[in-house]
Design a protein around this motif. Structure first.
Motif, short mmCIF file in Angstrom:
data_model
loop_
_atom_site.label_atom_id
_atom_site.label_comp_id
_atom_site.label_asym_id
_atom_site.label_seq_id
_atom_site.Cartn_x
_atom_site.Cartn_y
_atom_site.Cartn_z
N MET A 52 0.84 -1.18 0.00
CA MET A 52 0.00 0.00 0.00
C MET A 52 0.89 1.24 0.00
SD MET A 52 -2.98 0.86 2.65
CE MET A 52 -3.63 2.46 2.77
N SER A 53 0.55 2.22 -0.74
CA SER A 53 1.34 3.44 -0.82
C SER A 53 0.62 4.57 -0.12
CB SER A 53 1.59 3.80 -2.28
OG SER A 53 0.38 4.13 -2.90
N ASP A 54 1.40 5.48 0.41
CA ASP A 54 0.83 6.65 1.07
C ASP A 54 0.93 7.89 0.21
OD1 ASP A 54 1.94 5.78 4.41
OD2 ASP A 54 0.18 5.20 3.30
N ALA A 55 1.82 7.90 -0.75
CA ALA A 55 2.00 9.10 -1.56
C ALA A 55 2.24 8.70 -3.00
CB ALA A 55 3.19 9.91 -1.05
N VAL A 56 1.42 9.23 -3.88
CA VAL A 56 1.60 9.01 -5.32
C VAL A 56 1.40 10.36 -5.98
CG1 VAL A 56 0.76 7.87 -7.39
CG2 VAL A 56 0.70 6.67 -5.22
N ARG A 57 2.30 10.70 -6.87
CA ARG A 57 2.15 11.96 -7.57
C ARG A 57 2.58 11.81 -9.01
NH1 ARG A 57 5.53 16.67 -5.21
NH2 ARG A 57 7.20 15.70 -6.37
N PRO A 58 1.70 12.15 -9.95
CA PRO A 58 2.15 12.22 -11.34
C PRO A 58 3.11 13.39 -11.47
CG PRO A 58 -0.26 12.42 -11.17
CD PRO A 58 0.31 12.44 -9.79
N GLU A 59 4.14 13.20 -12.20
CA GLU A 59 5.15 14.23 -12.41
C GLU A 59 5.01 14.83 -13.80
OE1 GLU A 59 8.01 15.35 -10.42
OE2 GLU A 59 6.56 14.63 -8.98
N PRO A 60 5.17 16.15 -13.92
CA PRO A 60 5.15 16.73 -15.26
C PRO A 60 6.32 16.21 -16.08
CG PRO A 60 5.65 18.40 -13.59
CD PRO A 60 5.40 17.11 -12.88
N SER A 61 6.10 16.09 -17.35
CA SER A 61 7.13 15.55 -18.24
C SER A 61 7.30 16.47 -19.44
CB SER A 61 6.71 14.15 -18.70
OG SER A 61 7.60 13.66 -19.65
N ASP A 62 8.54 16.52 -19.93
CA ASP A 62 8.81 17.33 -21.13
C ASP A 62 8.26 16.66 -22.38
OD1 ASP A 62 10.10 19.18 -19.55
OD2 ASP A 62 12.08 18.31 -19.91
N GLY A 63 8.13 15.35 -22.34
CA GLY A 63 7.66 14.62 -23.51
C GLY A 63 6.28 14.07 -23.28
N ASP A 64 5.97 12.99 -23.97
CA ASP A 64 4.66 12.38 -23.87
C ASP A 64 4.62 11.27 -22.83
OD1 ASP A 64 3.63 14.00 -25.87
OD2 ASP A 64 4.25 12.62 -27.45
N GLU A 65 5.74 11.00 -22.15
CA GLU A 65 5.77 9.90 -21.20
C GLU A 65 5.08 10.29 -19.89
OE1 GLU A 65 9.93 9.30 -21.18
OE2 GLU A 65 10.35 10.99 -19.89
N ALA A 66 4.46 9.30 -19.27
CA ALA A 66 3.80 9.50 -17.98
C ALA A 66 4.75 9.06 -16.88
CB ALA A 66 2.52 8.68 -17.93
N ILE A 67 5.10 10.00 -16.00
CA ILE A 67 6.01 9.72 -14.90
C ILE A 67 5.22 9.81 -13.59
CG2 ILE A 67 8.07 10.48 -13.65
CD1 ILE A 67 9.06 11.60 -16.35
N ILE B 31 5.58 8.92 -9.22
CA ILE B 31 6.45 8.56 -8.11
C ILE B 31 5.56 8.20 -6.93
CG2 ILE B 31 8.30 9.29 -6.58
CD1 ILE B 31 9.11 11.30 -8.78
N GLU B 32 5.92 7.11 -6.28
CA GLU B 32 5.09 6.56 -5.21
C GLU B 32 5.95 6.16 -4.02
OE1 GLU B 32 1.96 2.84 -4.95
OE2 GLU B 32 3.57 2.73 -6.42
N ARG B 33 5.48 6.46 -2.81
CA ARG B 33 6.14 5.97 -1.61
C ARG B 33 5.47 4.66 -1.23
NH1 ARG B 33 4.75 9.59 1.97
NH2 ARG B 33 3.23 8.26 2.98
N GLN B 34 6.25 3.63 -1.07
CA GLN B 34 5.75 2.31 -0.67
C GLN B 34 6.31 2.01 0.72
OE1 GLN B 34 7.08 -0.24 -3.88
NE2 GLN B 34 5.39 0.40 -5.21
N ASP B 35 5.52 2.32 1.74
CA ASP B 35 5.99 2.18 3.11
C ASP B 35 6.37 0.75 3.47
OD1 ASP B 35 3.74 4.73 4.37
OD2 ASP B 35 5.82 4.90 3.74
N ALA B 36 5.56 -0.21 3.09
CA ALA B 36 5.83 -1.61 3.46
C ALA B 36 7.16 -2.08 2.87
CB ALA B 36 4.70 -2.52 3.01
N ALA B 37 7.48 -1.63 1.68
CA ALA B 37 8.74 -2.01 1.02
C ALA B 37 9.88 -1.06 1.38
CB ALA B 37 8.55 -2.05 -0.49
N ARG B 38 9.56 0.02 2.08
CA ARG B 38 10.55 1.03 2.48
C ARG B 38 11.31 1.58 1.29
NH1 ARG B 38 12.97 -1.39 8.15
NH2 ARG B 38 10.99 -1.28 9.26
#
Length: 107
Positions: free
Chosen positions: A1-16, A18-25
């Protein structure tokens, strides 16, 4: 389970994302749904110790590691926790971003 997920702006067409996964540290960055890198951490009640950061060479040279570092550090500061940079990549990032200095406990 993640506590933080954020789509990041990208210069191109790719979707970036980032997610914090507490259980996996770890924080995980994905590009177009493919895991591109991780920042591994050890939590404590007052700090987050970053121990290892890696970006898949296939995603190198695109600033993916810097985005991952910024997200992880911003998230740590927002939680009111100290940053302990044992990971060379995170330590180097911090040396170039003085805005985090008041939140860093150098090992």
């Amino acid at each position: 389970m993640s506590d933080a997920v954020r789509p990041e702006p990208s210069d191109g067409d790719e979707a970036i994302e980032i997610e914090r996964q507490d259980a996996a540290r770890r924080y995980v960055v994905t590009v177009d749904g493919v895991q591109a890198g991780v920042a591994v951490f050890v939590p404590s009640p007052s700090a987050v110790t970053f121990t290892h950061t890696v970006v898949d060479p296939a995603f190198g040279g695109r600033g993916i590691g810097s985005r991952l570092a910024k997200f992880a550090l911003d998230d740590t500061v927002a939680r009111g926790l100290r940053i302990v940079p044992r990971c060379p990549f995170i330590a180097e990032y911090l040396r170039h971003h003085a805005e985090y200095e008041s939140s860093v406990d150098w090992p």
